[in-house]
Design a protein around this motif. Structure first.
Motif, PDB file in Angstrom:
ATOM      1  N   UNK A  15       0.838  -1.198   0.000  1.00 58.09           N
ATOM      2  CA  UNK A  15       0.000   0.000   0.000  1.00 58.09           C
ATOM      3  C   UNK A  15       0.873   1.248   0.000  1.00 58.09           C
ATOM      4  N   UNK A  16       1.933   1.215   0.757  1.00 62.19           N
ATOM      5  CA  UNK A  16       2.884   2.330   0.788  1.00 62.19           C
ATOM      6  C   UNK A  16       3.569   2.474  -0.572  1.00 62.19           C
ATOM      7  N   UNK A  17       3.931   1.343  -1.169  1.00 63.28           N
ATOM      8  CA  UNK A  17       4.584   1.352  -2.479  1.00 63.28           C
ATOM      9  C   UNK A  17       3.662   1.908  -3.549  1.00 63.28           C
ATOM     10  N   UNK A  18       2.386   1.569  -3.482  1.00 65.70           N
ATOM     11  CA  UNK A  18       1.444   1.953  -4.532  1.00 65.70           C
ATOM     12  C   UNK A  18       1.186   3.453  -4.589  1.00 65.70           C
ATOM     13  N   UNK A  19       1.695   4.200  -3.634  1.00 66.12           N
ATOM     14  CA  UNK A  19       1.556   5.652  -3.704  1.00 66.12           C
ATOM     15  C   UNK A  19       2.537   6.253  -4.712  1.00 66.12           C
ATOM     16  N   UNK A  20       3.529   5.456  -5.108  1.00 63.65           N
ATOM     17  CA  UNK A  20       4.506   5.942  -6.085  1.00 63.65           C
ATOM     18  C   UNK A  20       3.942   5.811  -7.493  1.00 63.65           C
ATOM     19  N   UNK A 110      10.240  -6.899   3.987  1.00 56.51           N
ATOM     20  CA  UNK A 110      11.416  -6.312   4.620  1.00 56.51           C
ATOM     21  C   UNK A 110      12.284  -5.578   3.602  1.00 56.51           C
ATOM     22  N   UNK A 111      12.472  -6.198   2.419  1.00 54.47           N
ATOM     23  CA  UNK A 111      13.287  -5.556   1.382  1.00 54.47           C
ATOM     24  C   UNK A 111      12.623  -4.280   0.874  1.00 54.47           C
ATOM     25  N   UNK A 112      11.322  -4.330   0.675  1.00 56.30           N
ATOM     26  CA  UNK A 112      10.610  -3.138   0.216  1.00 56.30           C
ATOM     27  C   UNK A 112      10.681  -2.015   1.243  1.00 56.30           C
ATOM     28  N   UNK A 113      10.581  -2.360   2.507  1.00 53.40           N
ATOM     29  CA  UNK A 113      10.706  -1.345   3.552  1.00 53.40           C
ATOM     30  C   UNK A 113      12.069  -0.655   3.476  1.00 53.40           C
ATOM     31  N   UNK A 114      13.123  -1.430   3.305  1.00 49.79           N
ATOM     32  CA  UNK A 114      14.469  -0.855   3.215  1.00 49.79           C
ATOM     33  C   UNK A 114      14.552   0.130   2.049  1.00 49.79           C
ATOM     34  N   UNK A 140      14.756  -2.542  -7.085  1.00 50.98           N
ATOM     35  CA  UNK A 140      15.752  -2.405  -6.028  1.00 50.98           C
ATOM     36  C   UNK A 140      15.518  -3.431  -4.927  1.00 50.98           C
ATOM     37  N   UNK A 141      14.244  -3.661  -4.589  1.00 50.57           N
ATOM     38  CA  UNK A 141      13.927  -4.652  -3.556  1.00 50.57           C
ATOM     39  C   UNK A 141      14.369  -6.049  -3.977  1.00 50.57           C
ATOM     40  N   UNK A 142      14.211  -6.368  -5.259  1.00 46.00           N
ATOM     41  CA  UNK A 142      14.668  -7.669  -5.752  1.00 46.00           C
ATOM     42  C   UNK A 142      16.166  -7.833  -5.527  1.00 46.00           C
TER      43      UNK A 142
END
Length: 443
Positions: A15-20, A110-114, A140-142
């Protein structure tokens, strides 16, 4: 006691990512292109893209299948391998695989949060990372996931083009260009040669280029010229004109494996023999492990009860082909199957930037009836009623049903009444919209 940080759940992070900004759902002509935001994120994250060896894959079609086949073969050879792909069909975890399995929710979260935390810092400091997009962040998360998993190799699929794609921060020891046809012309150029120039942008000094394109081909000459400028060797496949899609992919991957073996790469866990890796790894088990959803995916679909017929099972194929040359190859391979016969009823969705007339020209040679629908996941779907207008002018029997599930019902009814088999094509987003229902109706 030390405080253990609490990580958000994957749905919360997404949900946080989808704001981009998500360019996969925006008109292609508006896309921001450039690697600066991605490079900024990489530096802030400790350059995870430099922690593994990479094979980088570009091309108009076949990228995903080729990546999956390379990864499956290297896994069979005992290497620790990851794969990055796009788009996903059912859920976002499909984009990132580690040791042959989709990344777990907690690892991805966890990776997406970073990455998102690094993005927020870039915003505060007004550095290029503040312009990072949805695709930049998931890419980047990958790479963070791959680094944290301690992988030897990552097989990385280009999202769009190559030269300016978010994935092009990696150094691909092997750069693969599967093929080149007209696609995304508003971004990549309106000739095959121009598109070739963008896709070969993944090639870097010290790498080798592997492709299906001959040097006599216009796009192939562009690849050859760029390789010569960089001092890179070029290897080309050799297969019969009537080779299947699967055989073409296997020939390309086999060439990559053979040359890696000749460069000294060995099967792990065989200290005594030190067997070179090679095309011999591509046995049936490896090919089966490399199968992807929505790529020539076959089902036995159970039709709903009809008033005049008993409940029956018919063949159904789902393939995300969306350019004329690829749907032509898909149809050719399907019709070679002895258990697929009779009239084909197709469910079709196309993005607005695709060559609808060229695609329908190919379909019209093999398809008896089309139900046009809209794959809203792309955000760029061609209106179903406009496709009906075009198809009708071409003499194609068809109808419009914007809702994909209802379109499946309409196509099922048509097959139930007239016989034949089902095909869902034109978009991987359409595959994603239908696959759950198709699995429920599979025999």
């Amino acid at each position: 006691m030390p405080i253990v940080p609490q990580h958000q759940s994957l749905p919360d992070v997404l949900s946080r990512l989808d704001r981009l900004t998500n360019w996969e759902r925006k008109p292609r002509g508006e896309m921001r292109v450039g690697l600066e935001p991605m490079l900024d994120l990489m530096q802030r994250l400790g350059n995870p893209h430099q922690s593994f060896r990479a094979i980088h894959v570009a091309g108009t079609k076949g990228k995903g299948s080729v990546c999956a086949l390379v990864a499956a073969a290297l896994l069979r050879a005992g290497w620790r391998v990851g794969r990055y792909a796009s788009p996903h069909v059912d859920h976002v975890n499909e984009r990132i695989s580690v040791l042959g399995r989709e990344v777990e929710d907690n690892r991805l979260a966890e990776a997406l949060e970073k990455v998102l935390d690094s993005y927020e810092v870039a915003k505060r400091e007004a550095t290029p990372g503040e312009d990072a997009t949805w695709f930049d962040v998931i890419t980047a998360a990958a790479f963070v996931v791959f680094r944290d998993a301690g992988l030897d190799w990552a097989v990385v699929e280009v999202g769009l083009g190559g030269r300016l794609d978010s994935t092009n921060v990696v150094f691909g020891e092997v750069a693969i260009v599967t093929n080149i046809e007209l696609e995304h012309t508003e971004i990549l150029g309106n000739t095959r040669e121009a598109i070739a120039g963008e896709k070969v942008g993944i090639l870097k000094p010290g790498a080798m280029l592997v492709t299906t394109l001959p040097a006599t081909d216009g796009a192939g000459r562009v690849l050859q010229q760029r390789a010569a400028e960089l001092g890179c060797r070029v290897f080309r496949t050799d297969f019969a004109d009537d080779a299947t899609i699967a055989d073409r992919n296997a020939a390309l991957v086999g060439l990559v494996l053979d040359h890696l073996g000749q460069q000294g790469e060995r099967v792990r866990g065989e200290a005594e023999t030190r067997t070179p890796i090679g095309a011999w790894l591509l046995d049936q088990a490896v090919r089966d492990n490399a199968r992807l959803p929505g790529r020539m995916e076959r089902f036995d679909f159970r039709l709903p009860p009809a008033s005049t017929t008993a409940r029956r099972v018919v063949p159904m194929v789902m393939d995300g082909a969306h350019v004329p040359f690829n749907i032509e190859a898909v149809l050719r391979d399907i019709t070679r199957s002895s258990d697929v016969s009779g009239k084909c009823v197709a469910i079709v969705a196309l993005a607005s930037d695709k060559d609808a007339e060229g695609f329908l020209t190919v379909l019209s040679r093999s398809v008896a009836y089309i139900v046009f629908t809209e794959a809203s996941g792309s955000g760029r779907s061609h209106p179903a009623h406009e496709l009906v207008t075009l198809a009708t002018s071409m003499g194609i029997a068809c109808e419009a049903e914007p809702d994909p599930r209802n379109a499946l019902d309409r196509a099922s009814t048509k097959v139930s009444e007239d016989g034949g088999w089902l095909l869902a094509t034109g978009s991987l987003y359409l595959v994603g919209a239908l696959r759950g229902a198709v699995l429920e109706g599979a025999g």
